[in-house]
Design a protein around this motif. Structure first.
Motif, mmCIF file in Angstrom:
data_model
loop_
_atom_site.group_PDB
_atom_site.id
_atom_site.type_symbol
_atom_site.label_atom_id
_atom_site.label_comp_id
_atom_site.label_asym_id
_atom_site.label_seq_id
_atom_site.Cartn_x
_atom_site.Cartn_y
_atom_site.Cartn_z
ATOM 1 N N ARG A 1 0.519 -1.377 0.075
ATOM 2 C CA ARG A 1 -0.274 0.413 0.242
ATOM 3 C C ARG A 1 0.627 1.270 -0.438
ATOM 4 N NH1 ARG A 1 -5.160 0.107 1.117
ATOM 5 N NH2 ARG A 1 -6.336 2.172 1.301
ATOM 6 N N VAL A 2 1.926 1.138 0.500
ATOM 7 C CA VAL A 2 3.035 1.851 0.602
ATOM 8 C C VAL A 2 3.576 2.563 -0.480
ATOM 9 C CG1 VAL A 2 5.538 3.262 1.671
ATOM 10 C CG2 VAL A 2 3.517 2.044 3.001
ATOM 11 N N GLU A 3 4.028 1.313 -1.133
ATOM 12 C CA GLU A 3 4.045 1.238 -2.284
ATOM 13 C C GLU A 3 3.555 1.958 -3.451
ATOM 14 O OE1 GLU A 3 6.559 -1.284 -5.836
ATOM 15 O OE2 GLU A 3 6.670 -1.982 -3.744
ATOM 16 N N THR A 4 2.329 1.507 -3.310
ATOM 17 C CA THR A 4 1.459 2.336 -4.358
ATOM 18 C C THR A 4 0.889 3.270 -4.440
ATOM 19 O OG1 THR A 4 0.658 -0.091 -4.828
ATOM 20 C CG2 THR A 4 -1.505 2.537 -5.024
ATOM 21 N N GLY A 5 1.342 4.067 -3.026
ATOM 22 C CA GLY A 5 0.934 5.353 -2.366
ATOM 23 C C GLY A 5 2.182 6.277 -3.021
ATOM 24 N N PHE A 6 3.241 5.673 -2.911
ATOM 25 C CA PHE A 6 4.618 6.420 -3.286
ATOM 26 C C PHE A 6 4.755 6.817 -4.633
ATOM 27 C CE2 PHE A 6 7.459 5.359 0.296
ATOM 28 C CZ PHE A 6 7.029 6.445 1.015
ATOM 29 N N LYS B 1 8.400 18.075 -5.168
ATOM 30 C CA LYS B 1 9.923 17.698 -4.412
ATOM 31 C C LYS B 1 10.285 17.386 -3.646
ATOM 32 C CE LYS B 1 10.221 20.817 -7.971
ATOM 33 N NZ LYS B 1 10.896 20.564 -9.119
ATOM 34 N N ALA B 2 9.420 16.728 -2.415
ATOM 35 C CA ALA B 2 9.382 16.350 -1.239
ATOM 36 C C ALA B 2 8.243 15.218 -0.784
ATOM 37 C CB ALA B 2 9.980 17.154 0.037
ATOM 38 N N ILE B 3 8.309 14.055 0.382
ATOM 39 C CA ILE B 3 6.983 13.525 0.434
ATOM 40 C C ILE B 3 7.623 13.726 1.799
ATOM 41 C CG2 ILE B 3 6.001 11.365 0.562
ATOM 42 C CD1 ILE B 3 7.289 10.600 -2.171
ATOM 43 N N LEU B 4 5.798 13.662 2.633
ATOM 44 C CA LEU B 4 6.220 13.270 3.712
ATOM 45 C C LEU B 4 4.988 12.838 4.362
ATOM 46 C CD1 LEU B 4 6.567 14.745 7.141
ATOM 47 C CD2 LEU B 4 4.671 16.479 6.557
ATOM 48 N N VAL B 5 5.473 11.753 5.127
ATOM 49 C CA VAL B 5 4.366 10.559 5.597
ATOM 50 C C VAL B 5 4.288 11.220 7.127
ATOM 51 C CG1 VAL B 5 4.083 7.858 6.372
ATOM 52 C CG2 VAL B 5 5.686 9.210 3.652
ATOM 53 N N ILE C 1 12.425 6.406 -6.734
ATOM 54 C CA ILE C 1 12.480 7.706 -6.003
ATOM 55 C C ILE C 1 13.522 9.348 -5.830
ATOM 56 C CG2 ILE C 1 12.110 8.176 -3.332
ATOM 57 C CD1 ILE C 1 10.590 6.017 -3.126
ATOM 58 N N LYS C 2 13.667 9.926 -6.008
ATOM 59 C CA LYS C 2 14.284 11.186 -6.471
ATOM 60 C C LYS C 2 14.514 12.236 -5.857
ATOM 61 C CE LYS C 2 14.979 9.633 -11.556
ATOM 62 N NZ LYS C 2 15.564 9.180 -11.180
ATOM 63 N N VAL C 3 13.846 12.448 -4.803
ATOM 64 C CA VAL C 3 12.891 12.847 -3.567
ATOM 65 C C VAL C 3 13.208 12.967 -2.054
ATOM 66 C CG1 VAL C 3 11.283 14.795 -5.742
ATOM 67 C CG2 VAL C 3 10.698 12.920 -3.354
ATOM 68 N N PRO C 4 13.436 13.690 -1.253
ATOM 69 C CA PRO C 4 13.600 13.658 0.108
ATOM 70 C C PRO C 4 12.227 12.730 0.562
ATOM 71 C CG PRO C 4 13.745 15.725 -0.017
ATOM 72 C CD PRO C 4 13.690 15.271 -1.761
ATOM 73 N N ILE C 5 12.401 12.141 1.342
ATOM 74 C CA ILE C 5 10.916 11.190 2.101
ATOM 75 C C ILE C 5 11.106 11.932 3.838
ATOM 76 C CG2 ILE C 5 9.168 9.501 2.480
ATOM 77 C CD1 ILE C 5 10.193 8.263 0.258
ATOM 78 N N ILE D 1 14.091 3.084 11.031
ATOM 79 C CA ILE D 1 14.131 3.755 9.358
ATOM 80 C C ILE D 1 15.574 4.477 9.879
ATOM 81 C CG2 ILE D 1 13.678 6.639 8.669
ATOM 82 C CD1 ILE D 1 11.233 4.534 8.077
ATOM 83 N N ASP D 2 16.206 4.973 10.720
ATOM 84 C CA ASP D 2 17.546 5.048 10.833
ATOM 85 C C ASP D 2 18.131 4.213 10.484
ATOM 86 O OD1 ASP D 2 15.974 7.806 11.719
ATOM 87 O OD2 ASP D 2 16.759 7.601 14.525
ATOM 88 N N LYS D 3 18.557 2.982 10.780
ATOM 89 C CA LYS D 3 19.188 2.218 10.164
ATOM 90 C C LYS D 3 19.461 1.901 8.685
ATOM 91 C CE LYS D 3 20.364 0.481 14.881
ATOM 92 N NZ LYS D 3 20.165 -0.923 16.195
ATOM 93 N N SER D 4 18.526 2.279 8.172
ATOM 94 C CA SER D 4 18.352 1.872 7.287
ATOM 95 C C SER D 4 18.813 2.150 5.749
ATOM 96 C CB SER D 4 17.041 1.962 6.237
ATOM 97 O OG SER D 4 16.259 3.207 5.868
ATOM 98 N N GLY D 5 19.830 3.170 5.998
ATOM 99 C CA GLY D 5 20.666 3.409 5.703
ATOM 100 C C GLY D 5 20.420 4.048 4.141
ATOM 101 N N LEU D 6 18.763 4.102 4.024
ATOM 102 C CA LEU D 6 17.507 5.433 2.598
ATOM 103 C C LEU D 6 17.581 6.656 2.729
ATOM 104 C CD1 LEU D 6 15.024 2.520 2.719
ATOM 105 C CD2 LEU D 6 17.383 2.568 1.312
ATOM 106 N N ASN D 7 17.593 7.529 2.018
ATOM 107 C CA ASN D 7 17.397 8.889 1.925
ATOM 108 C C ASN D 7 16.134 9.103 2.059
ATOM 109 O OD1 ASN D 7 17.869 11.811 1.791
ATOM 110 N ND2 ASN D 7 17.020 11.576 -0.440
ATOM 111 N N VAL D 8 16.056 8.725 3.653
ATOM 112 C CA VAL D 8 14.792 9.070 4.261
ATOM 113 C C VAL D 8 15.108 9.967 5.849
ATOM 114 C CG1 VAL D 8 12.256 7.586 5.633
ATOM 115 C CG2 VAL D 8 13.248 6.560 3.477
#
Length: 397
Positions: free
Chosen positions: A306-311, A321-325, A352-356, A372-379
């Protein structure tokens, strides 16, 4: 659910409201056939060619033309069908016209001059009653009338428990300056219009203009109708009236995926669970100097799919320019949402080319932030509303 003019008139007619008769056509040849049929049925010698799109102001954009012979019916229809019609109520690029309504000429000569009125039925939320708004200034933008001559706009509140009472229908006709046959016709018109509004579960019926013909008939020349989506289960025959070509493709896709999505003209995408939290999140974005790009309520099951579909839906808008979850973990655990975000991000990769920015509060919120913090992703994981606002401001520069 918005309807085309010809569909709205069909509903009105089914409740006994007199309408300007017409036949819809999707090409210039069928338009000529429709004009011939209409002439045989009504005796009309001129025809009005009307573009059928979900927007007002069609005449100003060249979408409403008068044809005085069959040759003009063909040429005008050929020019209108397929055009990108631009009006004050369409996107900047306009809307493509797929069909036209061939309508009878009702402005014929007679004993008196035709008169145009405005009438609409809608809900007055403040009073908790339905309301009929009407004016002697038909054929004009009602917003202009309200601004320049507000004394020419009348309101009649209707108690849903009693419906439109006879004295109220007579009051409407009286305020419009009618008498004799036209007075009786208007009381019947207003009563039937209100019945159509209630029994079709509409949220809006707007008739502009309502016409008094030269022989004192009262009829709807136009019809803007919006039906309540939540009541369509009571009207199976209305479901097929939906024209997906007139709706935002992104909204159609989101609806098919079971997401509550509304496309907006901003630069920050929103993914939230719960309508109230979504509205607050949109306010937060505006206070941070951004503009919401959408309203997206993922509901209580914010899993990876569901999250992927939303993204994917949010990122179809190039202005984002950015996504706020912003998710509250009540029914759903925050750590499951966080895992869903991580999995969706990895599945989408370079898409995904914008910060989340992610704010998760509620059940297992601490574990979610750690994940989230340990994922190493641009989140970017945040805890407080103020912190989320600051991050939105920061990424927007």
């Amino acid at each position: 659910m918005n309807l085309h003019e010809y569909q709205g008139k069909e509903i009105l007619s089914s409740f006994g409201v007199r309408v300007q008769r017409g036949i819809v056509a999707d090409n210039h040849k069928s338009a000529v056939d429709a004009a011939k049929q209409l002439s045989a049925e009504t005796g009309t010698g001129w025809w009005v060619i009307k573009a059928q799109i979900h927007a007002g102001g069609r005449g100003k954009g060249g979408g409403v033309k008068l044809a005085k012979n069959l040759g003009e019916v063909e040429s005008i229809s050929k020019n209108i069908i397929g055009m990108m019609l631009k009006t004050p109520q369409t996107p900047p690029q306009g809307k493509k016209v797929h069909q036209v309504l061939i309508a009878e000429d009702v402005y014929y000569p007679g004993d008196s001059e035709p008169e145009e009125f405005y009438m609409s039925v809608l809900l007055n939320r403040g009073a908790g009653k339905n309301m009929i708004m009407y004016s002697t200034e038909g054929g004009m933008d009602i917003e202009t009338v309200a601004e320049e001559t507000p004394h020419l706009i009348f309101l009649e509140e209707v108690d849903p428990a009693t419906g439109l009472l006879p004295f109220q229908a007579r009051k409407i006709a009286f305020n419009l300056g009618l008498s004799g046959k036209a007075f009786k016709e208007m009381t019947k018109f207003a009563t039937s219009l209100y019945e159509a509004y209630v029994k079709s579960d509409a949220t809006l019926f707007e008739i502009n203009p309502v016409l008094k013909t030269s022989d004192d008939k009262i009829l709807a020349v136009d019809a803007k109708v919006t039906l309540d989506n939540n009541a369509l289960f009571r009207h199976k025959d209305y479901v097929d009236l939906r024209d997906l070509r007139e709706e935002s493709p992104i909204e159609v896709e989101a609806n098919a995926a079971g997401l509550n999505y509304v496309d907006l003209d901003g630069n920050v995408g929103c993914m939230v669970n719960g309508a109230g939290l979504a509205m607050s999140t949109m306010d937060l974005i505006k206070q941070s100097g951004g503009e919401p790009a959408n309203f997206l309520d993922v509901g209580g099951t914010a899993d990876a799919e569901r999250v992927e579909t939303g993204f994917r839906i949010i990122l179809k808008d190039p202005a984002v320019k950015a996504i706020l979850v912003n998710i509250f973990g009540g029914i759903v655990r925050c750590d499951r949402v966080a895992q869903g975000i991580v999995d969706a991000y990895k599945n989408m990769g370079d898409e995904i080319k914008v910060p989340i920015i992610v704010r998760l509060q509620g059940t297992n919120a601490v574990e979610a932030k750690e994940l989230i913090d340990k994922s190493g992703l641009n989140v970017i994981s945040v805890v407080e509303f103020k912190e989320a606002a600051d991050k939105v401001q920061e990424v927007l520069g």
